[in-house]
Design a protein around this motif. Structure first.
Motif, PDB file in Angstrom:
ATOM      1  N   GLU A 309      37.151  32.516  30.041  1.00 18.20           N
ATOM      2  CA  GLU A 309      37.032  32.129  31.449  1.00 18.20           C
ATOM      3  C   GLU A 309      38.398  32.138  32.113  1.00 18.20           C
ATOM      4  O   GLU A 309      39.391  31.719  31.509  1.00 18.20           O
ATOM      5  N   ALA A 310      38.450  32.624  33.356  1.00 16.23           N
ATOM      6  CA  ALA A 310      39.691  32.572  34.124  1.00 16.23           C
ATOM      7  C   ALA A 310      39.777  31.230  34.835  1.00 16.23           C
ATOM      8  O   ALA A 310      38.925  30.904  35.662  1.00 16.23           O
ATOM      9  N   HIS A 311      40.790  30.463  34.508  1.00 18.21           N
ATOM     10  CA  HIS A 311      41.011  29.164  35.135  1.00 18.21           C
ATOM     11  C   HIS A 311      42.148  29.271  36.144  1.00 18.21           C
ATOM     12  O   HIS A 311      43.243  29.703  35.808  1.00 18.21           O
ATOM     13  N   SER A 312      41.861  28.892  37.378  1.00 18.98           N
ATOM     14  CA  SER A 312      42.928  28.736  38.365  1.00 18.98           C
ATOM     15  C   SER A 312      43.644  27.421  38.096  1.00 18.98           C
ATOM     16  O   SER A 312      43.031  26.456  37.632  1.00 18.98           O
ATOM     17  N   ILE A 313      44.909  27.374  38.398  1.00 20.22           N
ATOM     18  CA  ILE A 313      45.677  26.183  38.041  1.00 20.22           C
ATOM     19  C   ILE A 313      45.280  24.961  38.851  1.00 20.22           C
ATOM     20  O   ILE A 313      45.590  23.833  38.468  1.00 20.22           O
ATOM     21  N   ASP A 314      44.562  25.153  39.968  1.00 21.38           N
ATOM     22  CA  ASP A 314      44.048  23.997  40.708  1.00 21.38           C
ATOM     23  C   ASP A 314      42.531  23.861  40.554  1.00 21.38           C
ATOM     24  O   ASP A 314      41.898  23.094  41.264  1.00 21.38           O
ATOM     25  N   GLU A 315      41.954  24.634  39.621  1.00 29.17           N
ATOM     26  CA  GLU A 315      40.557  24.495  39.195  1.00 29.17           C
ATOM     27  C   GLU A 315      39.517  24.946  40.214  1.00 29.17           C
ATOM     28  O   GLU A 315      38.335  24.622  40.072  1.00 29.17           O
ATOM     29  N   PRO A 321      40.071  38.442  50.808  1.00 31.09           N
ATOM     30  CA  PRO A 321      40.942  39.619  50.858  1.00 31.09           C
ATOM     31  C   PRO A 321      42.372  39.287  50.438  1.00 31.09           C
ATOM     32  O   PRO A 321      42.835  38.152  50.614  1.00 31.09           O
ATOM     33  N   ILE A 322      43.039  40.275  49.883  1.00 35.15           N
ATOM     34  CA  ILE A 322      44.439  40.145  49.497  1.00 35.15           C
ATOM     35  C   ILE A 322      45.280  40.812  50.593  1.00 35.15           C
ATOM     36  O   ILE A 322      45.157  42.025  50.818  1.00 35.15           O
ATOM     37  N   PRO A 323      46.108  40.065  51.305  1.00 35.65           N
ATOM     38  CA  PRO A 323      46.793  40.591  52.498  1.00 35.65           C
ATOM     39  C   PRO A 323      47.637  41.835  52.253  1.00 35.65           C
ATOM     40  O   PRO A 323      47.749  42.695  53.137  1.00 35.65           O
ATOM     41  N   GLU A 324      48.209  41.956  51.051  1.00 28.04           N
ATOM     42  CA  GLU A 324      49.126  43.071  50.802  1.00 28.04           C
ATOM     43  C   GLU A 324      48.434  44.437  50.722  1.00 28.04           C
ATOM     44  O   GLU A 324      49.074  45.471  50.880  1.00 28.04           O
ATOM     45  N   VAL A 325      47.115  44.431  50.437  1.00 28.36           N
ATOM     46  CA  VAL A 325      46.406  45.700  50.237  1.00 28.36           C
ATOM     47  C   VAL A 325      45.094  45.681  51.016  1.00 28.36           C
ATOM     48  O   VAL A 325      44.182  44.918  50.688  1.00 28.36           O
ATOM     49  N   SER A 326      44.989  46.516  52.026  1.00 32.20           N
ATOM     50  CA  SER A 326      43.760  46.598  52.812  1.00 32.20           C
ATOM     51  C   SER A 326      42.623  47.165  51.951  1.00 32.20           C
ATOM     52  O   SER A 326      42.807  48.137  51.218  1.00 32.20           O
ATOM     53  N   GLY A 327      41.467  46.518  52.020  1.00 29.15           N
ATOM     54  CA  GLY A 327      40.316  46.981  51.250  1.00 29.15           C
ATOM     55  C   GLY A 327      40.234  46.404  49.858  1.00 29.15           C
ATOM     56  O   GLY A 327      39.363  46.814  49.071  1.00 29.15           O
ATOM     57  N   TYR A 328      41.093  45.445  49.546  1.00 28.47           N
ATOM     58  CA  TYR A 328      41.085  44.815  48.215  1.00 28.47           C
ATOM     59  C   TYR A 328      40.689  43.354  48.358  1.00 28.47           C
ATOM     60  O   TYR A 328      41.318  42.594  49.104  1.00 28.47           O
ATOM     61  N   VAL A 329      39.626  42.976  47.637  1.00 27.92           N
ATOM     62  CA  VAL A 329      39.086  41.620  47.697  1.00 27.92           C
ATOM     63  C   VAL A 329      38.996  41.073  46.282  1.00 27.92           C
ATOM     64  O   VAL A 329      38.681  41.814  45.333  1.00 27.92           O
ATOM     65  N   ILE A 330      39.251  39.782  46.116  1.00 29.65           N
ATOM     66  CA  ILE A 330      39.171  39.169  44.792  1.00 29.65           C
ATOM     67  C   ILE A 330      38.171  38.023  44.796  1.00 29.65           C
ATOM     68  O   ILE A 330      38.007  37.315  45.801  1.00 29.65           O
ATOM     69  N   ALA A 331      37.481  37.884  43.676  1.00 30.21           N
ATOM     70  CA  ALA A 331      36.551  36.763  43.464  1.00 30.21           C
ATOM     71  C   ALA A 331      36.632  36.405  41.990  1.00 30.21           C
ATOM     72  O   ALA A 331      35.870  36.915  41.161  1.00 30.21           O
ATOM     73  N   ALA A 332      37.562  35.535  41.645  1.00 26.84           N
ATOM     74  CA  ALA A 332      37.821  35.217  40.244  1.00 26.84           C
ATOM     75  C   ALA A 332      38.466  33.836  40.142  1.00 26.84           C
ATOM     76  O   ALA A 332      38.845  33.231  41.144  1.00 26.84           O
ATOM     77  N   GLY A 333      38.597  33.358  38.905  1.00 23.10           N
ATOM     78  CA  GLY A 333      39.231  32.061  38.669  1.00 23.10           C
ATOM     79  C   GLY A 333      38.293  30.890  38.858  1.00 23.10           C
ATOM     80  O   GLY A 333      38.698  29.825  39.333  1.00 23.10           O
ATOM     81  N   PHE A 334      37.048  31.024  38.437  1.00 26.10           N
ATOM     82  CA  PHE A 334      36.042  29.992  38.701  1.00 26.10           C
ATOM     83  C   PHE A 334      36.153  28.773  37.785  1.00 26.10           C
ATOM     84  O   PHE A 334      35.432  27.794  37.960  1.00 26.10           O
ATOM     85  N   SER A 335      37.011  28.837  36.809  1.00 23.65           N
ATOM     86  CA  SER A 335      37.446  27.656  36.060  1.00 23.65           C
ATOM     87  C   SER A 335      36.315  26.906  35.357  1.00 23.65           C
ATOM     88  O   SER A 335      36.314  25.688  35.258  1.00 23.65           O
ATOM     89  N   GLY A 336      35.323  27.648  34.893  1.00 21.78           N
ATOM     90  CA  GLY A 336      34.267  27.041  34.094  1.00 21.78           C
ATOM     91  C   GLY A 336      33.124  26.453  34.886  1.00 21.78           C
ATOM     92  O   GLY A 336      32.227  25.850  34.307  1.00 21.78           O
ATOM     93  N   HIS A 337      33.120  26.638  36.218  1.00 25.83           N
ATOM     94  CA  HIS A 337      32.024  26.034  36.999  1.00 25.83           C
ATOM     95  C   HIS A 337      31.611  26.920  38.167  1.00 25.83           C
ATOM     96  O   HIS A 337      31.328  26.446  39.273  1.00 25.83           O
TER      97      HIS A 337
END
Length: 386
Positions: A309-315, A321-337
């Protein structure tokens, strides 16, 4: 099919996003290097809990919207998800005064989380074999449990019926860009052009992120170890069980197995994305389970299973969207829930990919937020995955 949007990842989040895009008529392709709900990844080893309680307050809008969806999701996806609307219960032993429970229930109600304080007699009705050490609790009627494997497959299968292309056994090597915009991805099946890429690769998300020349230090791998007994009669016919300041998530699933989670870690596997059997962790977990429901001792552990599981440090997850790259979106780091909120996340990320205003604001989940634990429940989130 040449896709407009490519979703990387075959877990419940990636599959939900793909479904919602296909439902809106978008030409979408979902890629997974293994199989949908791949063995050893988070969705295969999820605890399967569905809850509003014990969440970071920033997640509540997504959780509330998802709880409403869960009630009709089997009909919507035309699949059996083994959904049981049994609710959740938080147990308290003699160390906690009734005033503590009253304060917690009041805070929950203010946050729009229905809550009811139970005395020992109430608890015995709900959990007949409960240890007498637990004399009170808070019952949360919202949510319950479902089967993460069936749910993940159902999202992906529904997406395919709606026209999405689902490609398994395809490894993504890199995300490509030109002049600051996504152009496509390099894969084991060659280059695939598109104008939008959604990185829903879970614990592997940082590696793909790095192929764009970006770093993701806010996300770390964590491998959970779950356990399941042999099939038993209806010992736990009621809600998913947790206990205050205790690492446990306990339920009995439709197959009769009593399944325990709670954030126990596996031992390291061959790499940071895999785990191996942790005998000490299982022993600690089993001791906790028996302290709650001693009758479970008659039913031995059949197997343990793991999920990276990918854990974000603030859970809480990183979404958007990621500002540095147009057309790139992230959905990750759900931290077990992330399982509970997968329906709403799928909808919101789909809307963002289509450049629509999302039905639920997700600025709090931006990669540019301040990463701290000030809004988490004293570390409780990791202890009650689902």
């Amino acid at each position: 099919m040449k896709a407009d949007v490519i979703v990387i990842g075959g877990g419940v989040i990636g599959s939900s996003i793909t479904y919602h895009l296909a439902r809106d008529g978008v030409k979408v392709k979902q890629l997974e290097k293994g199989s949908i709900a791949n063995q050893g990844a988070a969705s295969r080893a999820s605890a399967g809990g569905i809850r509003l309680n014990n969440r970071d307050l920033r997640e509540l809008p997504l959780a509330k919207a998802s709880i409403q969806r869960w009630e009709l999701l089997e009909e919507e996806l035309e699949a059996d998800l083994e959904y049981i609307p049994s609710g959740q219960v938080m147990l308290y032993d003699h160390r906690y005064s009734i005033e503590i429970l009253q304060k917690q229930a009041e805070e929950d109600e203010k946050s729009g989380i229905p809550a009811r304080i139970l005395n020992q007699d109430n608890l015995k009705e709900l959990i007949p074999f409960l240890s007498s050490l637990y004399t009170k609790g808070i019952f949360y009627p919202s949510g319950g449990q479902a089967n993460p494997l069936l749910t993940t497959i159902a999202f992906s299968s529904a997406a395919r019926r709606l026209g999405a292309e689902i490609a398994t056994g395809v490894e993504v090597f890199s995300i490509e860009k030109e002049n600051g915009s996504v152009t496509g991805i390099n894969t084991s099946s060659g280059f695939m052009p598109c104008h939008t890429v959604i990185n829903a690769a879970g614990v592997w998300a940082p590696e793909l992120h790095a192929t764009l020349g970006l770093t993701l230090p806010q996300m770390k791998p964590f491998c959970h170890q779950m356990s399941a007994t042999y099939a038993a009669p209806a010992i736990l016919p009621g809600p998913t069980i947790s206990a205050k300041d205790t690492k446990i998530s306990l339920k009995q699933t439709i197959d009769g197995r009593i399944r325990a989670g709670g954030g126990y870690s596996a031992k390291p596997g061959p790499n940071q994305y895999s785990g191996s059997f942790n005998e000490e962790g299982l022993s600690e977990q089993r001791k906790t389970v028996l302290s709650l429901v001693p009758a479970i001792e008659e039913y031995e552990i059949d197997f343990t299973y793991y999920g990276a599981e990918a854990h974000s440090i603030d859970e809480i997850p990183i979404l958007g969207p990621i500002p540095e790259v147009s057309g790139y979106v992230i959905a990750a780091g759900f931290s077990g829930h992330g399982f509970t909120i997968s329906p709403a996340v799928g909808q919101v990320i789909s809307e963002i990919a289509q450049k629509k205003k999302p039905a639920i604001a997700i600025e709090s989940f931006s990669i540019n937020r301040s990463f701290s634990n000030e809004n988490s429940n004293d570390g409780a989130i990791r202890h009650f995955p689902g």
